[in-house]
Write a protein that holds these residues in place. Structure first.
Motif: not given
Length: 456
Positions: A312-313, A320-321, A339, A341-343, A350, A367, A387
């Motif tokens: 994460q990230s 935030n991917v 990948s 995101g980004p989210l 988040e 989340t 997802y």
């Protein structure tokens, strides 16, 4: 002289139809012949039958009892349901406060509770002289699931006394006493399956706290076939320590449990460790190389029947991917797959956790979302999304909100008839067993058709 004219025909009075409400006694007692299905078709139906129904079917006859209890049928039923992704679910613990629920979760159905735990109950007859499942269930922790057998640890008074194996589908369990002469402080528990000898094993990693052994852990393995703890002291100790707040393995792939932890030898390095239930040997796996910063999180998970890492990230905040890497077990090399995101958008922050993945490849994203107003939290919410790697969409599943407010441990789970050595029925732990005439061979009650299909 012969009379002339037509010959008169005789009139025959028709017989009255008889309508019998009840058949004659002789006909009523006559045996009725019913054409049965071929044995292989019966088995195909039974393989698709839920476990709870099969448990009821045991009372149909002695031959059905013998069939459903037979190891060959149990294995074939398990293999069939394991191969069907729609039969595989997640077993998870959720809730908050006094009540914790153990539930089965699927993508298409509402969560099904299999156990509700009241952490505050006080009535504990014969405790701790005689342990029962109700005693152990308070403050218990899920520690893995293999072939329908769930491993349970404990977070408080029994944490250094017992671990448990439990099959919720057939309501049977087996308490396993820990060796009293050894220390079990901060142990982390998992379950493995040795397919070579069909042996379910409880595997514990116990950190050492003595100054001279700091950074080391010992491995303890319990064999259900042998009914005892194996002597693994001679195999040495490992330079590995499970994460401090982790008293259970993270996931299980092909019967092998995996832990997230630290290798303290070169320094505090995050690694993934696995213990082979067949050899008892430990293997360390380094995380995939990725962009590191203060908020980077690596979530090792089981994806189908492979080891994956969701990072994460990986870029600079707020990019935030989530990057997904897949591990090649033979070469221990990681390959980036895609990948997510980004989210993050606007003033909504988040924090994401990945509790587990479904066997069909969908990834659960838990989340915590909050709105910020001058660095102050104004609104806090927990959301569960899915997802889907096929559509590359993040979907909201309404029935998952039943797991609100907290989701703890979770593992891939399949319902099964597996009953390991030493298991007893829940609620009947201390009842005196009635003596029944033992049959030398239950297979004598099986029909010739089933004999040929099961190759007995």
């Amino acid at each position: 002289m012969v009379k002339s004219g037509k010959t008169k025909k005789k009139y025959h009075k028709p017989t009255k139809p008889h309508h019998h409400l009840n058949p004659p006694p002789a006909q009523a007692n006559k045996p009725i012949s019913v054409k049965t299905l071929p044995a292989h078709l019966v088995l195909e139906i039974l393989y698709r039958t839920p476990v709870k129904s099969l448990v009821r079917f045991k009372s149909v006859s002695k031959s059905w009892f013998a069939l459903i209890n037979h190891p060959t049928f149990i294995k074939m039923h398990l293999d069939f349901n394991t191969s069907k992704n729609d039969k595989n679910k997640l077993i998870c613990s959720c809730g908050y406060g006094t009540f914790i629920d153990i539930a089965l979760l699927s993508l298409s159905e509402e969560p099904m509770n299999v156990l509700r735990i009241n952490k505050d109950f006080t009535e504990r007859p014969n405790y701790p002289r005689k342990i029962n499942f109700r005693d152990f269930s308070k403050n218990m922790v899920l520690a893995g699931s293999v072939n329908g057998i769930v491993c349970l640890s404990h977070s408080e008074e029994m944490s250094e006394r017992f671990v448990v194996l439990w099959n919720p589908s057939i309501c049977c369990w087996c308490p396993i006493a820990l060796v009293e002469t050894k220390s079990w402080d901060n142990m982390s528990v998992g379950i493995g399956f040795d397919e070579v000898i069909n042996d379910y094993k409880v595997i514990c990693i116990v950190p050492e706290f003595r100054f001279e052994d700091y950074g080391w852990s010992r491995i303890e393995v319990y064999s259900t076939n042998q009914g005892s703890w194996e002597d693994v002291d001679k195999k040495g100790k490992i330079h590995f320590r499970p994460n401090t707040d982790l008293n259970h393995c993270n996931f299980i792939v092909n019967g092998v449990p995996y832990w997230a932890g630290l290798d303290l030898r070169p320094g505090y390095v995050d690694v993934l460790g696995r213990i082979d239930p067949f050899t008892g040997l430990f293997k360390k796996i380094e995380h995939p190389k990725h962009v590191r910063n203060e908020i980077t999180r690596v979530n090792p998970v089981k994806l189908r029947e492979s080891v994956a890492a969701l990072i994460q990230s990986p870029g600079d905040y707020p990019n935030n991917v989530i990057d997904l890497y897949l591990l090649d077990e033979n070469t221990t090399k990681w390959t980036k797959m895609y990948s997510i995101g980004p989210l993050v958008s606007g003033n909504v922050c988040e924090e994401m956790q990945i509790p587990q993945c479904f066997s069909t490849g969908e990834i659960i994203l838990e989340t915590w979302t909050w709105d910020t107003d001058q660095d102050h939290v104004t609104d806090l919410d927990l959301v569960h999304n899915i997802y889907d790697p096929k559509t590359k969409l993040v979907l909201h599943i309404n029935h998952m909100q039943a797991l609100h407010p907290c989701w703890y441990e979770s593992y891939s789970h399949v319902e099964s008839l597996v009953c390991i050595k030493g298991m007893v029925q829940i609620g009947k732990e201390h009842r005196d067993k009635k003596t029944k005439p033992k049959m030398k061979n239950w297979t004598e009650f099986l029909s010739k058709e089933f004999d040929s299909v099961l190759h007995l």
